[in-house]
Motif scaffolding. Structure first.
Motif, mmCIF file in Angstrom:
data_model
loop_
_atom_site.group_PDB
_atom_site.id
_atom_site.type_symbol
_atom_site.label_atom_id
_atom_site.label_comp_id
_atom_site.label_asym_id
_atom_site.label_seq_id
_atom_site.Cartn_x
_atom_site.Cartn_y
_atom_site.Cartn_z
ATOM 1 N N THR A 63 5.570 -1.853 2.177
ATOM 2 C CA THR A 63 4.717 -2.902 2.743
ATOM 3 C C THR A 63 5.147 -3.205 4.171
ATOM 4 N N ALA A 111 0.810 -1.221 0.000
ATOM 5 C CA ALA A 111 0.000 0.000 0.000
ATOM 6 C C ALA A 111 0.850 1.281 0.000
ATOM 7 N N GLY A 112 2.045 1.230 0.638
ATOM 8 C CA GLY A 112 2.883 2.429 0.751
ATOM 9 C C GLY A 112 3.308 3.008 -0.585
ATOM 10 N N ILE A 152 12.439 -0.329 0.779
ATOM 11 C CA ILE A 152 12.190 1.116 0.693
ATOM 12 C C ILE A 152 10.894 1.394 1.441
ATOM 13 N N PRO A 200 9.352 4.252 4.826
ATOM 14 C CA PRO A 200 9.723 5.213 5.871
ATOM 15 C C PRO A 200 9.631 4.621 7.271
ATOM 16 N N LYS A 228 10.195 7.945 1.786
ATOM 17 C CA LYS A 228 9.008 7.747 0.950
ATOM 18 C C LYS A 228 9.405 7.200 -0.423
ATOM 19 N N ALA A 246 0.675 5.420 -1.515
ATOM 20 C CA ALA A 246 0.262 6.428 -0.520
ATOM 21 C C ALA A 246 0.377 7.830 -1.107
ATOM 22 N N ILE A 270 -4.408 -3.247 -5.271
ATOM 23 C CA ILE A 270 -5.552 -3.586 -6.129
ATOM 24 C C ILE A 270 -5.894 -2.409 -7.029
ATOM 25 N N GLU A 286 9.118 0.784 8.075
ATOM 26 C CA GLU A 286 9.432 -0.627 8.325
ATOM 27 C C GLU A 286 10.691 -1.009 7.567
ATOM 28 N N PRO A 343 -4.961 5.742 0.954
ATOM 29 C CA PRO A 343 -4.455 5.491 2.307
ATOM 30 C C PRO A 343 -3.949 4.058 2.470
ATOM 31 N N THR A 344 -2.914 3.896 3.306
ATOM 32 C CA THR A 344 -2.480 2.547 3.674
ATOM 33 C C THR A 344 -3.454 2.031 4.735
ATOM 34 N N PHE A 345 -3.283 0.770 5.110
ATOM 35 C CA PHE A 345 -4.230 0.204 6.073
ATOM 36 C C PHE A 345 -3.744 0.306 7.514
ATOM 37 N N ARG A 346 -2.422 0.210 7.710
ATOM 38 C CA ARG A 346 -1.957 0.049 9.089
ATOM 39 C C ARG A 346 -1.227 1.256 9.663
HETATM 40 P P1 NAD Z 1 0.171 -1.784 5.161
HETATM 41 O O1 NAD Z 1 -0.880 -0.727 5.298
HETATM 42 O O2 NAD Z 1 0.156 -2.934 6.096
HETATM 43 O O3 NAD Z 1 1.619 -1.105 5.287
HETATM 44 C C1 NAD Z 1 1.929 0.052 4.562
HETATM 45 C C2 NAD Z 1 3.438 0.234 4.558
HETATM 46 O O4 NAD Z 1 3.714 1.333 3.708
HETATM 47 C C3 NAD Z 1 4.031 0.559 5.935
HETATM 48 O O5 NAD Z 1 5.189 -0.232 6.135
HETATM 49 C C4 NAD Z 1 4.375 2.044 5.832
HETATM 50 O O6 NAD Z 1 5.509 2.398 6.627
HETATM 51 C C5 NAD Z 1 4.657 2.169 4.344
HETATM 52 N N1 NAD Z 1 4.500 3.511 3.767
HETATM 53 C C6 NAD Z 1 3.652 4.500 4.118
HETATM 54 N N2 NAD Z 1 3.825 5.570 3.305
HETATM 55 C C7 NAD Z 1 4.803 5.239 2.441
HETATM 56 C C8 NAD Z 1 5.440 5.913 1.348
HETATM 57 N N3 NAD Z 1 5.100 7.169 1.008
HETATM 58 N N4 NAD Z 1 6.431 5.271 0.674
HETATM 59 C C9 NAD Z 1 6.802 4.014 1.008
HETATM 60 N N5 NAD Z 1 6.238 3.326 2.025
HETATM 61 C C10 NAD Z 1 5.242 3.933 2.719
HETATM 62 O O7 NAD Z 1 0.142 -2.248 3.662
HETATM 63 P P2 NAD Z 1 0.452 -3.657 3.007
HETATM 64 O O8 NAD Z 1 1.677 -4.251 3.620
HETATM 65 O O9 NAD Z 1 0.416 -3.454 1.544
HETATM 66 O O10 NAD Z 1 -0.787 -4.571 3.454
HETATM 67 C C11 NAD Z 1 -2.108 -4.086 3.333
HETATM 68 C C12 NAD Z 1 -3.034 -4.910 2.432
HETATM 69 O O11 NAD Z 1 -4.119 -4.071 2.048
HETATM 70 C C13 NAD Z 1 -2.365 -5.317 1.158
HETATM 71 O O12 NAD Z 1 -2.514 -6.664 1.077
HETATM 72 C C14 NAD Z 1 -3.145 -4.640 0.028
HETATM 73 O O13 NAD Z 1 -3.811 -5.644 -0.713
HETATM 74 C C15 NAD Z 1 -4.248 -3.870 0.650
HETATM 75 N N6 NAD Z 1 -4.229 -2.422 0.329
HETATM 76 C C16 NAD Z 1 -4.106 -2.021 -0.970
HETATM 77 C C17 NAD Z 1 -4.085 -0.670 -1.268
HETATM 78 C C18 NAD Z 1 -3.932 -0.238 -2.708
HETATM 79 O O14 NAD Z 1 -4.333 -0.975 -3.618
HETATM 80 N N7 NAD Z 1 -3.342 0.927 -2.969
HETATM 81 C C19 NAD Z 1 -4.193 0.285 -0.256
HETATM 82 C C20 NAD Z 1 -4.346 -0.174 1.069
HETATM 83 C C21 NAD Z 1 -4.346 -1.542 1.343
#
Ligand code: NAD
Length: 272
Positions: free
Chosen positions: A220, A29-30, A244, A246, A258, A33, A111, A248, A38-41
C-alpha cells in the motif's frame, strides 16, 4: 533491479511475527498485483488513464455516463474484469497461513475478496467489496455475487465499450450490480472518495490495530486516508510495524520486494 532482501531484517521480522500474540495484516492494491489486478498509483497505473477526480466519485461517474459513455464502459470494464479473473497468489496464501498459526485480522483496502478466497477467515473490508450489492444508501446488503456472475457482467460491459447505444448497453450490463430493481435502487458496495469508510469494518479495524502487537503493512502506498492511518495507530499502541513493498517503505522494518516473494519466505522463516 530490486535490491536483494536484507536477511537480518527478514530474521527480525520473522521473530516479531513468531512472538506476536495478535497480528494485523494491513493490505493494499500491491498484494493483488501478482494476481493480475493493476494498482492505482504505480507507473502507468490506473489513475493515469482514468483521472480520480472524475472516476473516483459517484457524481463524476454519473457525469461521465452522460458525456462519455464508451469511456465509462472502458473504466467499468477495467475495474471489474481483472477482479473477476483473479486468483489468490502466494502472498494471500502466506497471510492465510499465518492465520492458521495465531489470531490474525486482515484489514484490507482491496475490493477483490482474494484474502477470503485464499483462506483468511477474519477479513475487514474497509473500502467495501466488488462482490457485494447494497441498497443505494449503502445501509442494506442486497446480495453477494459469485465469481462467475462477475465474469459474465465483465464480458457484457466489454461489449458495451464498442459501437452505438453504448450507455444503454452498459446500463443493461451492470443491472445486476447497479440500477433499479423491484426492491429499489442498488449499487456495488464500494467506498469512493468522500464516502465514509465501510462499517462496522472500519471501527473493528481501528480496534484491531490498537490491540495487535505486530502489524504487517503489505502493498500500500499509504496515501488513501483515513485507511492509511491504521499502521500509525498500531505503532502508537506499541506494535512492531513491518512493511512489505517494492517501492514504499516505512514502519520499523522494511522488507523491500514483491509480496508474493517476501511473504512466503517470511512465514517459512517464522514458523518452519
Ligand atoms: P496504491 O495503488 O496507492 O499503491 C500500491 C502499492 O503497492 C505501492 O506502494 C506499490 O509500490 C506496491 N506494490 C506494487 N506491486 C507490488 C507487489 N507485487 N507486492 C507488494 N507491493 C506492491 O494502492 P493502495 O495504497 O491500496 O490505494 C489504492 C486504493 O484503490 C485502495 O484504497 C483500494 O481500495 C483500491 N484498489 C483496490 C484494488 C484491489 O481490490 N485489488 C486494486 C487497485 C486499487
Amino acid at each position: 533491479m530490486n535490491a536483494p532482501l536484507d536477511n537480518e531484517a527478514l530474521n527480525i521480522a520473522a521473530w516479531h511475527l513468531r512472538e506476536a500474540k495478535r497480528v494485523v495484516v494491513f493490505s493494499g492494491a500491491g498484494v493483488s498485483a501478482e494476481s493480475g489486478i493493476p494498482t492505482f498509483r504505480d507507473d502507468g497505473g490506473f489513475w493515469t488513464e482514468f483521472p480520480p477526480e472524475i472516476y473516483a466519485t459517484w457524481n463524476g461517474i454519473l457525469r461521465a455516463a452522460t458525456k462519455e459513455p464508451r469511456r465509462l464502459a472502458a473504466f467499468v470494464h477495467a475495474v471489474i474484469a481483472p477482479i473477476a479473473d483473479a486468483e489468490p497468489n502466494p502472498a494471500h496464501r502466506a497471510i492465510a497461513e499465518v492465520g492458521r498459526r495465531k489470531p490474525v485480522t486482515v484489514v484490507t483496502q482491496n475490493i477483490d475478496r482474494l484474502h477470503q478466497r485464499a483462506g483468511s477467515t477474519r477479513v475487514l473490508e474497509v473500502h467495501g467489496s466488488m462482490y457485494e450489492v447494497v441498497s443505494l444508501n449503502g445501509k442494506k446488503s442486497k446480495r453477494t455475487l459469485t465469481q462467475s456472475q462477475l465474469k459474465r457482467i465483465a464480458e457484457r460491459v466489454r461489449r458495451a465499450k464498442y459501437g452505438v447505444l453504448s450507455l444503454a448497453r452498459l446500463l443493461v450490463a451492470i443491472r445486476p450490480i447497479a440500477g433499479v430493481g423491484i426492491t429499489g435502487a442498488h449499487r456495488p458496495n464500494l467506498v469512493l472518495f468522500g464516502d465514509s469508510l465501510a462499517e462496522p469494518d472500519w471501527s473493528d479495524a481501528l480496534k484491531a490495530a490498537k490491540e495487535c502487537d505486530c502489524l504487517l503493512s503489505v502493498g500500500t502506498s499509504g496515501l488513501v486516508l483515513p485507511a492509511a492511518m491504521i499502521p500509525a495507530y498500531a505503532k502508537d499502541a506499541g506494535a512492531n510495524v513491518i512493511t512489505i513493498d517494492p517501492g514504499e517503505g516505512g514502519g520499523d522494518i522494511w522488507l523491500r520486494g514483491k509480496a508474493g516473494d517476501i511473504l512466503p519466505r517470511l512465514v517459512a522463516r517464522a514458523f518452519d
